[in-house]
Design a protein around this motif. Sequence first.
Motif, PDB file in Angstrom:
ATOM      1  N   CYS A 167      57.135  52.823  50.066  1.00 25.54           N
ATOM      2  CA  CYS A 167      57.244  52.763  48.728  1.00 25.54           C
ATOM      3  C   CYS A 167      56.340  51.473  48.028  1.00 25.54           C
ATOM      4  CB  CYS A 167      58.565  52.863  48.008  1.00 25.54           C
ATOM      5  SG  CYS A 167      59.554  54.222  48.419  1.00 25.54           S
ATOM      6  N   ARG A 168      56.682  50.532  48.859  1.00 29.67           N
ATOM      7  CA  ARG A 168      56.291  49.145  48.332  1.00 29.67           C
ATOM      8  C   ARG A 168      54.625  48.775  48.549  1.00 29.67           C
ATOM      9  NH1 ARG A 168      60.922  47.083  46.943  1.00 29.67           N
ATOM     10  NH2 ARG A 168      59.901  44.937  46.314  1.00 29.67           N
ATOM     11  N   LYS A 169      54.026  49.720  49.271  1.00 34.19           N
ATOM     12  CA  LYS A 169      52.589  49.699  49.222  1.00 34.19           C
ATOM     13  C   LYS A 169      51.992  49.944  47.954  1.00 34.19           C
ATOM     14  CE  LYS A 169      52.428  51.765  54.111  1.00 34.19           C
ATOM     15  NZ  LYS A 169      52.115  52.741  54.897  1.00 34.19           N
ATOM     16  N   ARG A 170      52.778  50.566  46.927  1.00 29.43           N
ATOM     17  CA  ARG A 170      52.024  50.747  45.631  1.00 29.43           C
ATOM     18  C   ARG A 170      51.928  49.478  44.865  1.00 29.43           C
ATOM     19  NH1 ARG A 170      55.655  52.360  42.498  1.00 29.43           N
ATOM     20  NH2 ARG A 170      54.203  53.105  40.902  1.00 29.43           N
ATOM     21  N   TYR A 171      52.675  48.394  45.180  1.00 26.61           N
ATOM     22  CA  TYR A 171      52.639  47.048  44.711  1.00 26.61           C
ATOM     23  C   TYR A 171      51.529  46.187  45.198  1.00 26.61           C
ATOM     24  CZ  TYR A 171      57.529  48.136  43.476  1.00 26.61           C
ATOM     25  OH  TYR A 171      58.811  48.499  43.058  1.00 26.61           O
ATOM     26  N   PHE A 172      50.723  46.637  46.233  1.00 28.04           N
ATOM     27  CA  PHE A 172      49.619  46.021  46.517  1.00 28.04           C
ATOM     28  C   PHE A 172      48.495  46.086  45.916  1.00 28.04           C
ATOM     29  CE2 PHE A 172      52.427  45.526  50.349  1.00 28.04           C
ATOM     30  CZ  PHE A 172      51.931  44.484  51.015  1.00 28.04           C
ATOM     31  N   LYS A 173      48.301  47.320  45.384  1.00 31.40           N
ATOM     32  CA  LYS A 173      47.184  47.990  44.574  1.00 31.40           C
ATOM     33  C   LYS A 173      46.017  47.602  45.601  1.00 31.40           C
ATOM     34  CE  LYS A 173      49.234  47.152  39.966  1.00 31.40           C
ATOM     35  NZ  LYS A 173      48.897  46.590  38.676  1.00 31.40           N
ATOM     36  N   GLU A 174      46.030  48.011  46.629  1.00 27.97           N
ATOM     37  CA  GLU A 174      45.045  48.114  47.512  1.00 27.97           C
ATOM     38  C   GLU A 174      44.282  46.660  47.835  1.00 27.97           C
ATOM     39  OE1 GLU A 174      42.250  51.141  46.436  1.00 27.97           O
ATOM     40  OE2 GLU A 174      43.677  52.581  46.771  1.00 27.97           O
ATOM     41  N   SER A 175      45.006  45.574  47.390  1.00 25.17           N
ATOM     42  CA  SER A 175      44.448  44.319  47.570  1.00 25.17           C
ATOM     43  C   SER A 175      44.608  43.857  48.807  1.00 25.17           C
ATOM     44  CB  SER A 175      45.449  43.319  46.582  1.00 25.17           C
ATOM     45  OG  SER A 175      44.746  42.009  46.819  1.00 25.17           O
ATOM     46  N   LYS A 176      43.691  43.151  49.424  1.00 25.88           N
ATOM     47  CA  LYS A 176      43.657  42.781  50.807  1.00 25.88           C
ATOM     48  C   LYS A 176      44.164  41.152  50.874  1.00 25.88           C
ATOM     49  CE  LYS A 176      39.940  45.717  52.519  1.00 25.88           C
ATOM     50  NZ  LYS A 176      38.379  45.618  53.107  1.00 25.88           N
ATOM     51  N   ASP A 177      44.622  40.639  49.789  1.00 27.67           N
ATOM     52  CA  ASP A 177      44.909  39.211  49.670  1.00 27.67           C
ATOM     53  C   ASP A 177      46.212  39.335  50.387  1.00 27.67           C
ATOM     54  OD1 ASP A 177      42.864  38.672  48.430  1.00 27.67           O
ATOM     55  OD2 ASP A 177      43.899  38.681  46.425  1.00 27.67           O
ATOM     56  N   LEU A 178      46.560  38.480  51.344  1.00 26.90           N
ATOM     57  CA  LEU A 178      48.024  38.206  51.849  1.00 26.90           C
ATOM     58  C   LEU A 178      48.954  37.629  51.010  1.00 26.90           C
ATOM     59  CD1 LEU A 178      46.498  37.224  55.646  1.00 26.90           C
ATOM     60  CD2 LEU A 178      47.276  39.414  54.756  1.00 26.90           C
ATOM     61  N   LYS A 179      49.623  38.203  50.363  1.00 28.76           N
ATOM     62  CA  LYS A 179      50.588  37.745  49.402  1.00 28.76           C
ATOM     63  C   LYS A 179      52.029  37.911  49.888  1.00 28.76           C
ATOM     64  CE  LYS A 179      47.641  37.927  45.329  1.00 28.76           C
ATOM     65  NZ  LYS A 179      47.233  38.317  44.032  1.00 28.76           N
ATOM     66  N   GLU A 180      53.105  37.313  49.728  1.00 27.21           N
ATOM     67  CA  GLU A 180      54.538  37.635  49.825  1.00 27.21           C
ATOM     68  C   GLU A 180      54.987  38.536  48.497  1.00 27.21           C
ATOM     69  OE1 GLU A 180      56.790  34.604  50.830  1.00 27.21           O
ATOM     70  OE2 GLU A 180      55.702  34.269  52.710  1.00 27.21           O
ATOM     71  N   SER A 181      54.598  38.174  47.369  1.00 31.22           N
ATOM     72  CA  SER A 181      54.926  38.760  46.141  1.00 31.22           C
ATOM     73  C   SER A 181      53.856  38.823  45.149  1.00 31.22           C
ATOM     74  CB  SER A 181      56.074  37.963  45.548  1.00 31.22           C
ATOM     75  OG  SER A 181      55.658  36.528  45.262  1.00 31.22           O
ATOM     76  N   VAL A 182      53.981  39.584  43.830  1.00 35.01           N
ATOM     77  CA  VAL A 182      53.281  39.642  43.160  1.00 35.01           C
ATOM     78  C   VAL A 182      53.997  39.845  41.687  1.00 35.01           C
ATOM     79  CG1 VAL A 182      51.567  41.420  44.123  1.00 35.01           C
ATOM     80  CG2 VAL A 182      53.562  42.274  42.979  1.00 35.01           C
ATOM     81  N   PRO A 183      53.274  39.054  40.681  1.00 30.25           N
ATOM     82  CA  PRO A 183      54.067  39.074  39.491  1.00 30.25           C
ATOM     83  C   PRO A 183      54.311  40.294  38.706  1.00 30.25           C
ATOM     84  CG  PRO A 183      51.806  38.443  39.153  1.00 30.25           C
ATOM     85  CD  PRO A 183      51.853  38.698  40.391  1.00 30.25           C
ATOM     86  N   THR A 184      55.395  40.351  38.066  1.00 35.30           N
ATOM     87  CA  THR A 184      55.689  41.421  36.982  1.00 35.30           C
ATOM     88  C   THR A 184      54.994  41.416  35.911  1.00 35.30           C
ATOM     89  OG1 THR A 184      58.050  41.221  38.018  1.00 35.30           O
ATOM     90  CG2 THR A 184      57.726  42.818  36.250  1.00 35.30           C
ATOM     91  N   THR A 185      54.056  42.323  35.707  1.00 39.45           N
ATOM     92  CA  THR A 185      53.541  42.456  34.399  1.00 39.45           C
ATOM     93  C   THR A 185      53.931  43.567  33.275  1.00 39.45           C
ATOM     94  OG1 THR A 185      52.119  44.174  35.211  1.00 39.45           O
ATOM     95  CG2 THR A 185      51.411  41.865  35.527  1.00 39.45           C
ATOM     96  N   TRP A 186      53.712  43.043  32.029  1.00 35.61           N
ATOM     97  CA  TRP A 186      54.025  44.151  31.095  1.00 35.61           C
ATOM     98  C   TRP A 186      53.024  44.013  29.884  1.00 35.61           C
ATOM     99  CZ3 TRP A 186      55.507  43.115  25.907  1.00 35.61           C
ATOM    100  CH2 TRP A 186      55.614  41.811  25.431  1.00 35.61           C
ATOM    101  N   ALA A 187      52.920  45.035  29.185  1.00 34.77           N
ATOM    102  CA  ALA A 187      51.859  45.020  27.912  1.00 34.77           C
ATOM    103  C   ALA A 187      52.216  46.058  27.084  1.00 34.77           C
ATOM    104  CB  ALA A 187      50.470  45.150  28.481  1.00 34.77           C
ATOM    105  N   TYR A 188      51.602  46.293  25.970  1.00 41.69           N
ATOM    106  CA  TYR A 188      51.509  47.401  25.227  1.00 41.69           C
ATOM    107  C   TYR A 188      50.395  48.409  25.468  1.00 41.69           C
ATOM    108  CZ  TYR A 188      54.788  44.875  22.133  1.00 41.69           C
ATOM    109  OH  TYR A 188      55.933  44.077  21.485  1.00 41.69           O
ATOM    110  N   ASN A 189      50.899  49.563  25.729  1.00 46.40           N
ATOM    111  CA  ASN A 189      49.983  50.783  25.959  1.00 46.40           C
ATOM    112  C   ASN A 189      48.828  50.443  27.149  1.00 46.40           C
ATOM    113  OD1 ASN A 189      51.110  52.389  23.901  1.00 46.40           O
ATOM    114  ND2 ASN A 189      49.832  50.991  22.355  1.00 46.40           N
ATOM    115  N   ASP A 190      49.532  49.890  28.336  1.00 44.85           N
ATOM    116  CA  ASP A 190      48.811  49.676  29.543  1.00 44.85           C
ATOM    117  C   ASP A 190      49.444  50.317  30.744  1.00 44.85           C
ATOM    118  OD1 ASP A 190      47.189  48.362  31.604  1.00 44.85           O
ATOM    119  OD2 ASP A 190      47.062  46.506  30.695  1.00 44.85           O
TER     120      ASP A 190
END
Length: 508
Positions: free
Chosen positions: A364-387
Motif C-alpha cells: 500500500c505504501r508504494k503509492r506514497y513514493f509516486k515513482e520517485s527514485k529518491d531514497l527518503k524515509e518520509s514524504v510531507p503531507t500535502t493539501w490544497a484546494y481542488n488538487d
Amino acid sequence: MNDEGDLLKEDIRDEGNETKASRMSKLRNTRKEVTKLHSFSTEIGEVDIANSKDNTGNSTQIPTAPQLSSRMKHIKQEMAKNHLQFVRFEATDLHGVSRSKSIPAHFFQEKVIHGVYMPRGYLELIPNPKDNEVDHIRATCFNSDIVLMPELSTFRVLPWAERTARVICDTFTVTGEPLLTSPRHIAKRQLSRLQDSGFSLFSAFIYDFCTFGVPEIINSKTISLPASALLNDHDQPFIQELVDGLYHTGANVESFSSSTRPGQMEICFLPEFGISSADNAFTFRTAVKEVARKYNYITSFFIETGFCNSGILSHSLWDVDGKKNMFCSSSGMEQLTTTGKKWLAGLLKHSAALSCLMAPAASCRKRYFKESKDLKESVPTTWAYNDNSCAFNIKCHGEKGTRIENKLGSATANPYLVLAATVAAGLDGLQRNDGVLAAPEDGTDLHQPKFSEIPLKLEDALMALEEDQCLRQALGETFIRYFVAMKKYELESEETDAERNKFLEYFI
C-alpha cells in the motif's frame, strides 16, 4: 442508523478509567438488556418497517421495543417474499474482509436472540499472540469464541446470492463485552464522540479495483490478464449488475467509470451520515468478488504490478441534525471555514499515524513514493484546494458543498478503521487551540508542519501509531497493541501474503 447494540455506548469508556470488575458487571448487565430487546422483538414481531435508513444515519440512538418489533415483522415478510433459505451473519475482521456464518432461515429468530458463535481467531487473525505484544484485558482466551449479534436494520436480501440474505453484526465476547478489537465498534465509538461534540459526519468511499480474467489454475505463480473489455462503455454487464445489486442492499453508487489501467475501475458511493458509509464499503468489498465470479472474473484491490489501488474517504462535517455543512459558510464562500481548517489541521497533525491504518501493508505504501527514485524515509503531507495530487484534497464544487478527500488510504484498508481514525484526528483538531491553519497560497509553512511527514516504511508507520497518544486513547489501547502486533507478524511473510492476496482475493 439505529442499533440495539448501541445500548452499550454509555458503558464503553477508556479501559483505564474503571476497574476490571466494575466494567465486567456493567457490560454484562447491558448485554442482558440487549438480549431482552432482541427477545421482545422476536416474540411480538408483527409490525412493518421501512427498509430505508433514517435521515442522519445516527448510530447512537437506542431503538425502542416497538421499532425492534417492526424490524422483525419486515424481516419475516422479506424472508417469505423471497423464499429465503439462508441468512449470513457478517462481521468485519481487522482487514475489512467479511467473516460470516450462514444459518438456515428458519433459525433466524432464535439466532437474533442468542447470537451466532464464531472462533475469535477468525476476526483477530493472529494465532496465540504473545503476552508482551497484546494486552489481554477483558479476554479470558484469544482462542475462545466470540458472539455475533445482528443489527437488524442492516438486514438485506442479497441479489447476487441465491435465496440468501445478510445482516451486519456487532461482536461480543462470551462474557457479554464488546470486542475491543472490532473495527465497527471502534468506528461507532468515534461517531458517538463526534455527536457529543455537536457534529455529524457525512461521508462516502471512492474505490479503485482491478478485474482479471480467471485462469484455469490459480496459484502463487499464475499470471492473470486484465479484463480490458470493461473499458468499452457499451459492454459493462458485470459492473452494471454490481451497481444494481448494491442499490438493492442500500449502498447507493453515485458513479462508476474505467480508470487509468486496463481492467481498472473506479466506483463512487453517495455520501451518507454516520456508520452507513463504512457499512456500504464493507458490503461492496464482498459484493464485487461474488458478482465478478458470475462473469468468470476475479477482482482485486491490487493492480498487476503489485501496487494497491486507492481508497478515498470523502467527507464533510455537519451539525448534529445534519442540516448545515460546517466546512462552508452561509455566504457561499468556497474555502474552508474556521471549523473546517481546524478539522484539517487535526488530520495533518496525525497523518503519520493515520497512514498506518489507511495504508496498512508494505504494498500500500508504494503509492506514497509516486515513482520517485529518491531514497527518503518520509514524504510531507500535502493539501490544497481542488488538487487531486494532494494527500488531502479540499473540493469546493458540487451540490454537496465543501468536503475533504482523505487520499492517504488504499483500497485494502478497513473502511471502519479509516472512518474511525479520520474522526479521531479531526476531533483533536477541533478541540485544540493551535490557531487557524494557513492556506498553501499564503506562503507559510503552516500547511506542512514537520509532524505531518508520512513514513514510507510500514515499520516506521507502526511506530508513529504507537507514539500517537491521541489515537491510542481514541481507538483504545487494546486495539492499538493488537493491530501493531498483527502487522509485525504479517511483515515476516510479506512476499507470500502479496501473492496470496492478489490471486485468492484476500486483501491484507
